[in-house]
Design an enzyme around this catalytic site. Structure first.
Site, mmCIF file in Angstrom:
data_model
loop_
_atom_site.group_PDB
_atom_site.id
_atom_site.type_symbol
_atom_site.label_atom_id
_atom_site.label_comp_id
_atom_site.label_asym_id
_atom_site.label_seq_id
_atom_site.Cartn_x
_atom_site.Cartn_y
_atom_site.Cartn_z
ATOM 1 N N GLY A 71 0.945 -1.432 -0.350
ATOM 2 C CA GLY A 71 -0.362 -0.010 0.301
ATOM 3 C C GLY A 71 0.643 1.207 0.046
ATOM 4 O O GLY A 71 0.685 2.478 -0.252
ATOM 5 N N THR A 72 1.887 1.192 0.579
ATOM 6 C CA THR A 72 3.034 2.324 0.698
ATOM 7 C C THR A 72 3.099 2.922 -0.989
ATOM 8 O O THR A 72 3.518 3.544 -1.422
ATOM 9 C CB THR A 72 3.768 2.047 1.684
ATOM 10 N N GLN A 179 -7.352 1.369 4.342
ATOM 11 C CA GLN A 179 -8.531 0.707 5.479
ATOM 12 C C GLN A 179 -10.076 0.316 4.694
ATOM 13 O O GLN A 179 -10.544 0.042 5.892
ATOM 14 C CB GLN A 179 -8.200 1.652 6.724
ATOM 15 N N SER A 199 -4.379 -2.414 0.188
ATOM 16 C CA SER A 199 -3.008 -2.664 -0.008
ATOM 17 C C SER A 199 -4.164 -4.611 0.899
ATOM 18 O O SER A 199 -4.813 -4.925 1.503
ATOM 19 C CB SER A 199 -2.326 -2.548 1.240
ATOM 20 N N HIS A 201 -2.870 -6.716 2.546
ATOM 21 C CA HIS A 201 -2.431 -7.483 4.309
ATOM 22 C C HIS A 201 -3.991 -7.039 4.850
ATOM 23 O O HIS A 201 -3.748 -7.193 6.106
ATOM 24 C CB HIS A 201 -1.087 -7.398 4.475
ATOM 25 N N CYS A 325 2.876 1.618 12.507
ATOM 26 C CA CYS A 325 3.690 2.141 11.839
ATOM 27 C C CYS A 325 4.398 3.204 13.056
ATOM 28 O O CYS A 325 5.396 3.107 12.836
ATOM 29 C CB CYS A 325 3.745 3.143 10.503
HETATM 30 N N1 PLP Z 1 -2.506 3.662 4.054
HETATM 31 C C1 PLP Z 1 -3.102 3.320 5.539
HETATM 32 C C2 PLP Z 1 -4.386 3.617 6.071
HETATM 33 C C3 PLP Z 1 -3.330 2.225 6.429
HETATM 34 O O1 PLP Z 1 -3.818 2.528 7.395
HETATM 35 C C4 PLP Z 1 -1.160 1.546 5.731
HETATM 36 C C5 PLP Z 1 -1.065 0.788 7.160
HETATM 37 O O2 PLP Z 1 -0.487 0.247 7.727
HETATM 38 C C6 PLP Z 1 -0.656 2.034 4.726
HETATM 39 C C7 PLP Z 1 -1.386 2.753 3.675
HETATM 40 C C8 PLP Z 1 0.518 1.589 4.652
HETATM 41 O O3 PLP Z 1 0.169 -0.323 3.535
HETATM 42 P P1 PLP Z 1 1.314 -1.027 3.576
HETATM 43 O O4 PLP Z 1 1.189 -1.663 5.121
HETATM 44 O O5 PLP Z 1 1.027 -2.062 2.846
HETATM 45 O O6 PLP Z 1 2.693 -0.875 3.003
#
Ligand code: PLP
Length: 398
Positions: A71-72, A179, A199, A201, A325
């Site tokens: 997702g990032t 989310q 994302s 997961h 995070c």
């Molecule tokens: N954006 C949001 C709103 C998230 O909740 C997350 C995950 O924690 C991310 C981005 C990042 O996704 P990923 O863990 O797949 O990199």
């Protein structure tokens, strides 16, 4: 001791059916999807089948779905992709103060590259105002990025209204819907967004695979160079098993979405009512209604969230303080601060995020387990209901 997991916004367990779907691509179907032989062709077919499932889930065309490494990466690709592709046309980006760091730090990085960014404020529920978006747009604005639902407090943004504002002013809108997938309906045409991140997961799929929806006609620069995969938008040998898992996970999730949303909202409310009935000086964070069904963020005055997390963990219950995070950083959550929560109160905040395996019995266990933990921590705390609030802060919200 049965362990209770209530941290589904951090990550979710891989579903058995998803693992089953992935296993052949980790074993005998190991082909590289770019290879011309039958191994490659079978891998390619599996990827394209997953792409169709994702497209169907979002109301998009398969050609608009780009698989990413997480997702990032999808957030980075959306924002940097538009910024670098359209550099000649403008240099301004708009986002909100409650975004995930994947968006905020990408904008901060672009500021160092000569772009300008506006970080919009939110109200006490964490809502971005479409009027604020409209007011921030200039003739140099390239893109706005406003998340669909907040990972810490669950507040759901008025994305369709914001999209309309952006469309009228000729600015692209990206939404981080990481989310929201599988929890709320997401149709890219009804929403009117140009870019949207997912994302796997977060919806019972594997870690390390995501999606960026890129509306047909939107040009973005790739982040990765060195191959023609994903129509040149993401060079790298595809994670076939991960992509297959993502496709299966989204398909399964959509089938159960409505019933699960109703069930989780009821569990979430049972949890909050149980806690409010047993613990004083607690506050709900986030919008009371316009909120993700399984997300409950609560501040417990006079104590720190980390102590509650550790106490609950020792009792077999996994929760978190804000985003996975940033937890452990001991800084109060930037989301709660942006909502005007006093820093001392923000420090005592806990996020419960409920998911598929949680039951009423789990909720009742937490409602029984937490009050003595809070009582013990408050007895040890230098602040209490009897002593003045830090800095004589006055209101709990600033
Ligand atoms: N954006 C949001 C709103 C998230 O909740 C997350 C995950 O924690 C991310 C981005 C990042 O996704 P990923 O863990 O797949 O990199």
């Amino acid at each position: 001791m049965r362990r209770i997991y209530m941290d589904h916004n951090a990550t979710t367990p891989l579903r058995e059916e998803v693992l089953e779907a992935m296993l052949p691509y980790l074993r005998e179907e190991f082909g590289n999807a770019s290879s011309p032989h039958s191994f490659g062709i079978r891998a390619r077919k599996a990827i394209e089948a997953a792409r169709e499932k994702v497209a169907a889930a979002l109301g998009a065309q398969p050609r608009e779905i780009v698989f990413t490494g997480c997702g990032t990466e999808a957030d980075n690709q959306a924002i940097k992709g538009v910024a670098f592709a359209d550099r000649g046309k403008g240099d301004h980006l708009i986002t909100s103060r409650v975004e995930h760091k994947a968006v905020l730090e990408t904008c901060q990085y672009l500021e160092k590259q000569g772009f300008r960014a506006t970080y919009l404020p939110v109200d006490e529920y964490g809502l971005v105002s479409p009027a604020d978006v409209a007011a921030a747009i200039t003739d140099r604005t390239l893109l706005a990025s406003v998340m669909f639902a907040n990972n810490e407090v669950g507040t759901v943004q008025p994305v369709a209204e914001i999209a309309q504002v952006c469309r009228e002013k000729g600015v692209y809108l990206h939404t981080d819907a990481i989310q929201a997938v599988g929890k709320l309906p997401l149709d890219v045409h009804q929403l009117g967004v140009d870019l949207l991140s997912l994302s796997a997961h977060k919806f019972y799929g594997p870690k390390g695979v995501g999606v960026l929806y890129v509306r047909k006609g939107v040009k973005i620069d790739p982040l990765l160079h060195g191959g023609h995969q994903e129509w040149g938008q993401r060079a790298a040998t595809e994670n076939v098993a991960g992509i297959v898992g993502l496709g299966r996970a989204i398909e399964l999730r959509l089938d159960e979405m409505d019933a699960e949303a109703t069930r989780l909202a009821a569990l979430r409310d049972r949890l909050y009512e149980g806690l409010v009935g047993r613990i004083d000086h607690i506050h709900l964070n986030g919008h009371p209604i316009q909120r993700l069904p399984g997300t409950l963020n609560v501040s417990f005055e006079y104590i720190e969230g980390e102590g509650i997390i550790m106490g609950l963990d020792m009792a077999g219950v996994a929760v978190s303080s804000g985003s996975a995070c940033t937890s452990g950083s001991l800084e109060p959550s930037h989301v709660l601060l942006a909502m005007g929560v006093h820093p001392a109160v923000a420090q005592g905040s806990i996020r419960f995020s409920l998911g598929r395996e949680n039951t009423e019995a789990d909720v009742d266990t937490v409602v029984e387990t937490l009050p003595p933990i809070v009582e013990r921590l408050r007895a040890m705390s230098m602040f209490s209901a009897q002593t003045p609030f830090p800095e004589e802060a006055g209101p709990r919200r600033r």
